[in-house]
Scaffold this active site. Structure first.
Site, PDB file in Angstrom:
ATOM      1  N   VAL A  58       0.805  -1.229   0.000  1.00  0.00           N
ATOM      2  CA  VAL A  58       0.000   0.000   0.000  1.00  0.00           C
ATOM      3  C   VAL A  58       0.834   1.274   0.000  1.00  0.00           C
ATOM      4  O   VAL A  58       0.305   2.355  -0.288  1.00  0.00           O
ATOM      5  CB  VAL A  58      -0.962   0.043   1.203  1.00  0.00           C
ATOM      6  CG1 VAL A  58      -2.041  -1.008   1.072  1.00  0.00           C
ATOM      7  CG2 VAL A  58      -0.217  -0.088   2.517  1.00  0.00           C
ATOM      8  N   TYR A  59       2.119   1.201   0.316  1.00  0.00           N
ATOM      9  CA  TYR A  59       2.928   2.417   0.341  1.00  0.00           C
ATOM     10  C   TYR A  59       3.047   2.974  -1.074  1.00  0.00           C
ATOM     11  O   TYR A  59       3.527   2.299  -1.990  1.00  0.00           O
ATOM     12  CB  TYR A  59       4.332   2.148   0.895  1.00  0.00           C
ATOM     13  CG  TYR A  59       4.392   1.683   2.332  1.00  0.00           C
ATOM     14  CD1 TYR A  59       3.307   1.815   3.192  1.00  0.00           C
ATOM     15  CD2 TYR A  59       5.551   1.112   2.835  1.00  0.00           C
ATOM     16  CE1 TYR A  59       3.373   1.381   4.503  1.00  0.00           C
ATOM     17  CE2 TYR A  59       5.630   0.680   4.156  1.00  0.00           C
ATOM     18  CZ  TYR A  59       4.539   0.812   4.981  1.00  0.00           C
ATOM     19  OH  TYR A  59       4.612   0.382   6.285  1.00  0.00           O
ATOM     20  N   SER A  60       2.610   4.202  -1.235  1.00  0.00           N
ATOM     21  CA  SER A  60       2.578   4.849  -2.552  1.00  0.00           C
ATOM     22  C   SER A  60       1.840   3.994  -3.580  1.00  0.00           C
ATOM     23  O   SER A  60       2.151   4.000  -4.766  1.00  0.00           O
ATOM     24  CB  SER A  60       3.987   5.169  -3.049  1.00  0.00           C
ATOM     25  OG  SER A  60       4.582   6.209  -2.313  1.00  0.00           O
ATOM     26  N   ALA A  61       0.842   3.233  -3.105  1.00  0.00           N
ATOM     27  CA  ALA A  61       0.022   2.380  -3.968  1.00  0.00           C
ATOM     28  C   ALA A  61       0.882   1.480  -4.854  1.00  0.00           C
ATOM     29  O   ALA A  61       0.611   1.294  -6.044  1.00  0.00           O
ATOM     30  CB  ALA A  61      -0.919   3.230  -4.816  1.00  0.00           C
TER      31      ALA A  61
END
Length: 327
Positions: A58-61
């Site tokens: 999920v970090y920076s999608a």
């Protein structure tokens, strides 16, 4: 840089883990560093002996995984580094694009490996607990990920100790892969994990790799009770931090940190990290750095030795907090 076994595994990790949430795309959060800005931090960490890197889908999608994979492929050999990522958070708007179902775990590991450009990750972690999926389904799926060679070990993150113990019991009951690590919320102003989770991990030989060891920058000592001294872009926009910290006694703790840092001729953030590195059961705090001095100071903090009286003074102002960080 010193190295330590991750729990009772034979895997050796550096005493600091570089958290990769800060690196990805500023389109996701305005404080995130883009690819070219991120690369010097990853190279510097490797030069200092850091071999442990933690990201999440999920970090920076997903872009954080891409940045992490590209830089580590360029600056290191695969067998020199320990790469961790996580699954659970929403990767799209559809119902099966989140959670810890067998479907999402299997889709998630394949997508993460594509973004990272890897055949396997060293540590595949569940990003919080999923109350909507039977833990048996989750543990069997994670076991199959390991047996397929897509992950070497599995880990968990913030949850209640009873939930973690039950997951381990289910794994043992079926002969499935056990969690070897716990990534939990722990720092000088949030010590609730000392009640149940950390003693459980110590008893079971589980590595503890806390997130937010500096309390999202709160322990750097540049904030006041009036919230007027926040210096970073992230601090100004980080409403989540205000829900976690900023009690009066939290500031009392920070005052102790600042005083000891002044007496020792180091930075408050270094004292906060040194305190954590002295705590029994702690394997490797996960640090974030958006400025090079932050990374250099964190690395130097590994050499700071605190005595029992200094540790006692730092801990004295603490008062119980509500359980925070599980959601």
């Amino acid at each position: 840089m010193d190295y330590i076994n991750l729990g009772k595994t034979g895997l050796k990790v550096s005493r600091l883990c570089l958290g990769m949430m800060t690196y990805g795309t500023s389109k996701w959060r305005d404080w995130v560093l883009d690819d070219e800005q991120a690369r010097p931090f990853i190279r510097r960490a490797l030069e200092a002996g850091v071999n442990f890197f933690d990201t999440a889908d999920v970090y920076s999608a997903g872009v954080s995984e891409e940045v992490t994979g590209r830089a580590l492929r360029e600056f290191s050999k695969r067998d020199e580094v320990v790469i961790a990522t996580k699954v659970n958070g929403a990767m799209g708007p559809k119902p099966n694009q989140a959670g810890l179902s067998r479907k999402h775990i299997m889709d998630g590991i394949d997508a993460s490996l594509r973004r990272l450009g890897l055949d396997y990750v060293d540590l595949y972690q569940i990003h919080r607990y999923d109350k909507d999926t039977p833990i048996e389904e989750t543990m069997e799926a994670l076991h199959d990920v390991v047996k397929a060679g897509k992950a070497r070990y599995i880990g968990a993150s913030s949850m209640f100790a009873w939930q973690f113990a039950r997951a381990q019991y289910i794994a043992d009951q079926h002969g499935w892969t056990r969690f070897v690590s716990m990534q939990n919320h722990y720092n000088l102003v949030y010590r609730e994990e000392e009640r149940e989770m950390i003693p459980y991990c110590r008893a079971e030989g589980i590595g503890v790799i806390p997130w937010s060891p500096l309390a999202r920058g709160f322990l750097a000592g540049n904030r006041t009770r009036e919230k007027a001294s926040d210096e970073t872009t992230r601090a100004r926009s980080d409403a989540f931090a205000y829900s976690l910290y900023y009690q009066d006694n939290d500031f009392d703790t920070v005052d102790r940190v600042i005083a000891l840092a002044g007496a020792r001729g180091v930075k408050p953030a270094q004292i906060a990290l040194a305190w954590m590195l002295h705590k029994p059961g702690i394997t490797a705090p996960i640090i974030g750095a958006s400025k090079m001095y932050q990374l250099d100071e964190a690395i130097a903090a590994c050499d700071i030795k605190l005595d029992a009286e200094e540790i006692k003074a730092l801990e004295a102002p603490y008062k119980p907090h509500p359980v925070l960080g599980h959601g």
